[in-house]
Design a protein around this motif. Sequence first.
Motif, PDB file in Angstrom:
ATOM      1  N   ALA A 255      11.983 -14.802 -57.772  1.00  0.00           N
ATOM      2  CA  ALA A 255      12.993 -14.630 -58.811  1.00  0.00           C
ATOM      3  C   ALA A 255      13.577 -13.226 -58.723  1.00  0.00           C
ATOM      4  O   ALA A 255      12.954 -12.300 -58.187  1.00  0.00           O
ATOM      5  N   VAL A 256      14.763 -13.072 -59.244  1.00  0.00           N
ATOM      6  CA  VAL A 256      15.407 -11.760 -59.286  1.00  0.00           C
ATOM      7  C   VAL A 256      14.521 -10.801 -60.077  1.00  0.00           C
ATOM      8  O   VAL A 256      13.989 -11.136 -61.144  1.00  0.00           O
ATOM      9  N   GLY A 257      14.334  -9.604 -59.527  1.00  0.00           N
ATOM     10  CA  GLY A 257      13.502  -8.596 -60.172  1.00  0.00           C
ATOM     11  C   GLY A 257      12.074  -8.554 -59.692  1.00  0.00           C
ATOM     12  O   GLY A 257      11.349  -7.585 -59.982  1.00  0.00           O
ATOM     13  N   GLU A 258      11.633  -9.573 -58.956  1.00  0.00           N
ATOM     14  CA  GLU A 258      10.255  -9.584 -58.475  1.00  0.00           C
ATOM     15  C   GLU A 258      10.088  -8.646 -57.283  1.00  0.00           C
ATOM     16  O   GLU A 258      10.987  -8.487 -56.452  1.00  0.00           O
ATOM     17  N   ALA A 259       8.907  -8.041 -57.200  1.00  0.00           N
ATOM     18  CA  ALA A 259       8.598  -7.142 -56.092  1.00  0.00           C
ATOM     19  C   ALA A 259       8.161  -7.940 -54.880  1.00  0.00           C
ATOM     20  O   ALA A 259       7.410  -8.916 -54.997  1.00  0.00           O
ATOM     21  N   VAL A 260       8.648  -7.535 -53.693  1.00  0.00           N
ATOM     22  CA  VAL A 260       8.277  -8.186 -52.437  1.00  0.00           C
ATOM     23  C   VAL A 260       7.947  -7.105 -51.411  1.00  0.00           C
ATOM     24  O   VAL A 260       8.295  -5.934 -51.575  1.00  0.00           O
ATOM     25  N   VAL A 261       7.290  -7.527 -50.354  1.00  0.00           N
ATOM     26  CA  VAL A 261       6.910  -6.612 -49.279  1.00  0.00           C
ATOM     27  C   VAL A 261       7.309  -7.223 -47.946  1.00  0.00           C
ATOM     28  O   VAL A 261       7.267  -8.443 -47.772  1.00  0.00           O
ATOM     29  N   VAL A 262       7.748  -6.370 -47.013  1.00  0.00           N
ATOM     30  CA  VAL A 262       7.961  -6.800 -45.637  1.00  0.00           C
ATOM     31  C   VAL A 262       6.591  -6.837 -44.985  1.00  0.00           C
ATOM     32  O   VAL A 262       5.947  -5.796 -44.828  1.00  0.00           O
ATOM     33  N   ALA A 263       6.123  -8.022 -44.631  1.00  0.00           N
ATOM     34  CA  ALA A 263       4.721  -8.202 -44.242  1.00  0.00           C
ATOM     35  C   ALA A 263       4.315  -7.285 -43.095  1.00  0.00           C
ATOM     36  O   ALA A 263       3.237  -6.665 -43.135  1.00  0.00           O
ATOM     37  N   ALA A 264       5.140  -7.181 -42.065  1.00  0.00           N
ATOM     38  CA  ALA A 264       4.746  -6.434 -40.869  1.00  0.00           C
ATOM     39  C   ALA A 264       4.701  -4.932 -41.101  1.00  0.00           C
ATOM     40  O   ALA A 264       3.794  -4.236 -40.642  1.00  0.00           O
ATOM     41  N   SER A 265       5.684  -4.396 -41.836  1.00  0.00           N
ATOM     42  CA  SER A 265       5.757  -2.944 -42.028  1.00  0.00           C
ATOM     43  C   SER A 265       5.061  -2.457 -43.284  1.00  0.00           C
ATOM     44  O   SER A 265       4.707  -1.276 -43.382  1.00  0.00           O
ATOM     45  N   GLY A 266       4.883  -3.336 -44.266  1.00  0.00           N
ATOM     46  CA  GLY A 266       4.264  -2.930 -45.526  1.00  0.00           C
ATOM     47  C   GLY A 266       5.210  -2.238 -46.484  1.00  0.00           C
ATOM     48  O   GLY A 266       4.798  -1.761 -47.542  1.00  0.00           O
ATOM     49  N   VAL A 267       6.516  -2.185 -46.163  1.00  0.00           N
ATOM     50  CA  VAL A 267       7.507  -1.544 -47.025  1.00  0.00           C
ATOM     51  C   VAL A 267       7.848  -2.477 -48.187  1.00  0.00           C
ATOM     52  O   VAL A 267       8.099  -3.667 -47.989  1.00  0.00           O
ATOM     53  N   CYS A 268       7.867  -1.922 -49.402  1.00  0.00           N
ATOM     54  CA  CYS A 268       8.079  -2.727 -50.603  1.00  0.00           C
ATOM     55  C   CYS A 268       9.470  -2.497 -51.200  1.00  0.00           C
ATOM     56  O   CYS A 268      10.086  -1.449 -51.016  1.00  0.00           O
ATOM     57  N   SER A 269       9.957  -3.485 -51.927  1.00  0.00           N
ATOM     58  CA  SER A 269      11.211  -3.382 -52.654  1.00  0.00           C
ATOM     59  C   SER A 269      11.217  -4.467 -53.728  1.00  0.00           C
ATOM     60  O   SER A 269      10.205  -5.149 -53.932  1.00  0.00           O
ATOM     61  N   LYS A 270      12.347  -4.603 -54.414  1.00  0.00           N
ATOM     62  CA  LYS A 270      12.511  -5.657 -55.409  1.00  0.00           C
ATOM     63  C   LYS A 270      13.722  -6.518 -55.050  1.00  0.00           C
ATOM     64  O   LYS A 270      14.670  -6.051 -54.407  1.00  0.00           O
ATOM     65  N   VAL A 271      13.675  -7.760 -55.492  1.00  0.00           N
ATOM     66  CA  VAL A 271      14.783  -8.678 -55.256  1.00  0.00           C
ATOM     67  C   VAL A 271      15.907  -8.336 -56.228  1.00  0.00           C
ATOM     68  O   VAL A 271      15.732  -8.414 -57.449  1.00  0.00           O
ATOM     69  N   ALA A 272      17.055  -7.944 -55.680  1.00  0.00           N
ATOM     70  CA  ALA A 272      18.198  -7.586 -56.515  1.00  0.00           C
ATOM     71  C   ALA A 272      19.091  -8.786 -56.791  1.00  0.00           C
ATOM     72  O   ALA A 272      19.619  -8.939 -57.906  1.00  0.00           O
ATOM     73  N   ARG A 273      19.283  -9.632 -55.774  1.00  0.00           N
ATOM     74  CA  ARG A 273      20.133 -10.817 -55.943  1.00  0.00           C
ATOM     75  C   ARG A 273      19.560 -11.964 -55.114  1.00  0.00           C
ATOM     76  O   ARG A 273      18.920 -11.741 -54.087  1.00  0.00           O
ATOM     77  N   ILE A 274      19.823 -13.178 -55.570  1.00  0.00           N
ATOM     78  CA  ILE A 274      19.530 -14.387 -54.801  1.00  0.00           C
ATOM     79  C   ILE A 274      20.803 -15.204 -54.754  1.00  0.00           C
ATOM     80  O   ILE A 274      21.349 -15.587 -55.796  1.00  0.00           O
ATOM     81  N   LEU A 275      21.309 -15.433 -53.546  1.00  0.00           N
ATOM     82  CA  LEU A 275      22.536 -16.211 -53.392  1.00  0.00           C
ATOM     83  C   LEU A 275      22.205 -17.544 -52.742  1.00  0.00           C
ATOM     84  O   LEU A 275      21.611 -17.590 -51.657  1.00  0.00           O
ATOM     85  N   GLY A 276      22.574 -18.621 -53.414  1.00  0.00           N
ATOM     86  CA  GLY A 276      22.394 -19.961 -52.884  1.00  0.00           C
ATOM     87  C   GLY A 276      23.720 -20.581 -52.515  1.00  0.00           C
ATOM     88  O   GLY A 276      24.741 -19.897 -52.380  1.00  0.00           O
ATOM     89  N   THR A 277      23.734 -21.886 -52.372  1.00  0.00           N
ATOM     90  CA  THR A 277      24.961 -22.576 -51.964  1.00  0.00           C
ATOM     91  C   THR A 277      26.052 -22.486 -53.029  1.00  0.00           C
ATOM     92  O   THR A 277      27.234 -22.561 -52.707  1.00  0.00           O
ATOM     93  N   ALA A 278      25.659 -22.300 -54.290  1.00  0.00           N
ATOM     94  CA  ALA A 278      26.641 -22.237 -55.381  1.00  0.00           C
ATOM     95  C   ALA A 278      26.856 -20.814 -55.884  1.00  0.00           C
ATOM     96  O   ALA A 278      27.476 -20.613 -56.925  1.00  0.00           O
ATOM     97  N   GLY A 279      26.338 -19.840 -55.171  1.00  0.00           N
ATOM     98  CA  GLY A 279      26.499 -18.459 -55.612  1.00  0.00           C
ATOM     99  C   GLY A 279      25.197 -17.880 -56.131  1.00  0.00           C
ATOM    100  O   GLY A 279      24.099 -18.287 -55.723  1.00  0.00           O
ATOM    101  N   ASP A 280      25.295 -16.906 -57.037  1.00  0.00           N
ATOM    102  CA  ASP A 280      24.104 -16.235 -57.559  1.00  0.00           C
ATOM    103  C   ASP A 280      23.239 -17.196 -58.359  1.00  0.00           C
ATOM    104  O   ASP A 280      23.738 -18.070 -59.075  1.00  0.00           O
ATOM    105  N   GLN A 281      21.914 -17.028 -58.214  1.00  0.00           N
ATOM    106  CA  GLN A 281      20.960 -17.809 -58.995  1.00  0.00           C
ATOM    107  C   GLN A 281      19.764 -16.928 -59.300  1.00  0.00           C
ATOM    108  O   GLN A 281      19.512 -15.918 -58.640  1.00  0.00           O
TER     109      GLN A 281
END
Length: 619
Positions: A255-281
């Motif tokens: 979901a937007v706002g959730e924290a995620v990590v790039v598995a290989a590098s260990g670098v973390c960030s948060k999800v700012a936007r999610i774009l699907g077939t109908a636009g932002d979700q």
Amino acid sequence: MDGTILSRGLLRVLTCGSVDDGKSTLIGRLLYDSQMIMDDTLAAITRDSRKHGTVGDEVDLALLVDGLEAERQQGITIDVAYRFFSTPRRSFIVADCPGHEQYTRNMATGASNSELAIILVDARKGLLTQTRRHSYICSLLGIRHVVLAVNKVDLVNFDQQVFDRIVGEYATFAAGLGFHTMVPIPVSGRFGDSVSSRSGNTPWYRGPTLLEHLESVRVEEELSHIPFRFPVQWVNRPSQDFRGFSGTVASGSVAVGEAVVVAASGVCSKVARILGTAGDQERATAGEAITLCLADEVDVARGDVLAPIADRPAVADQFAAHILWMDEEPMLPGRQYMLRIGNVWTSASITLIKHRVDMATLDHQSATRLSLNEIGLCNLSTAQRVPMDPYAQNRLTGAFILVNRFTNRTAGCGMINFPLRRSTNIHHEHFLVDKAARSAALGQKPLVLWFTGLSGSGKSTVAKLVEQALHQKGRHTYSLDGDNLRHGLNRDLGFTDQDRVENIRRVGEVAKLMVDAGLIVLASFISPFRAERQMVREMLGAGEFLEVFVDTPIEICMERDVKGLYAKARRGEIANFTGVTSPYEPPEDADIVLDGSGPSTETLAQQVLELIERRMARS
């Protein structure tokens, strides 16, 4: 059972077993009884039954599934055929998989996407090796629910003792396969007994019909309940103002706002936007194709996997896995293959076959190779660290394929058991004096001259003359010879295909170290396989490997053979002798080809020296 719950789901069903056990007929019966056959289709198979049918004047329902002309002519299933049908209580996709051992790879493809397997057994034949093999593959590929359909009971007079004996044997065999449910049903696909309606021919059977069980069985939770995994397929950057990462959610949700990590590098960030077939979700779940935008400028490339910080996948370059071998060329430890896991392609090799599985008993056997359709537990090493989950936890991030580098055929499929933690604290050490500094001190460009050809081709003689000339010019050289190394470094190796692969792998590692020292290395080895010569080339930098093919006809090699090795090999006194009882794969694109049948060795050596000078002048 609550029909409204079941109506939400789609059940993916696999039918498998040995050839001629009646899989296609059983599926045809399900389609026919559920009234999923159009009138024109029924008319077509009625007509085709006269030409291809195997049941006399009756309509051959197997033809609904056996679509390929080759299948109809042979009366067997070759490819995986998918059919959709539904009842008021559930919808189904049924994969009809080939039973013949030759097409086991197709069966594995069907099993990888299924949730329940119908294992068919011909009541007249009982359990066969292919029945056991398919059951084991189903277990490896994560299928936890099976139906043991004892088919063609009409041909054994609906004998309960026959049914009970087969069920007992299968229950004993499958006890260690980890199936959560195993439901035995006596059926006749041809006449419909216990398929969709109860049969008066088996009053001793009081269980569900096949269709009743398929409508009511509960399978495991869906991928949305597994931890979030997002393999990046494409870095989406149409302009400097937008940067997103596109792909399909493999499992879980985000979901937007959730924290995620790039598995290989260990670098973390948060999800700012999610774009699907109908636009932002606001949220995306397993199976959705989306583009994720992160809050920070994070280095993410194709093949990276985004995951929750608290539940990330393992990242390793060594792991243990079960492998189903699918290539006619046997799998050899040490040989380089291309491995694909998710969206990552990397070179890989099998470092150890821990055991091979005996399909008749499930016993573990020692093995030095895997042949077509064999299954083994192996250790693998990859050229780069890759994100992974155990296959038992996540099918999509725990599965991989191996590809033959030269034929591009799928050589094997694998299911990861666990990463090997051996390399956790091992890193590349960087020195103050590097290859460039050593090369400059020696005043030369390091390289490997790899002489290949049959025994007696003259490669070692030419290599000696080349080294002598280089030495006289003040070049710093070293020769690696096959016989010499077998007195020391490779004294433990024989001459089987797998030993030859390991022999060249070790030589390549030594040659690489010598190039790092700034030397010109002359390696004289039969090195019969293209794959290993290519492996050594790829160990080195651009322009550091020159393949010298001494092309001498075998008849001339035999004339030069003062030791009489060719004659001994032809008499069967020497096993695995290249050119006689073991193959030699000539280079397809050697840097230079020397005619070993005509010019003098001095002339051939001069041709190599001229090649070296041209390469040196270019660098």
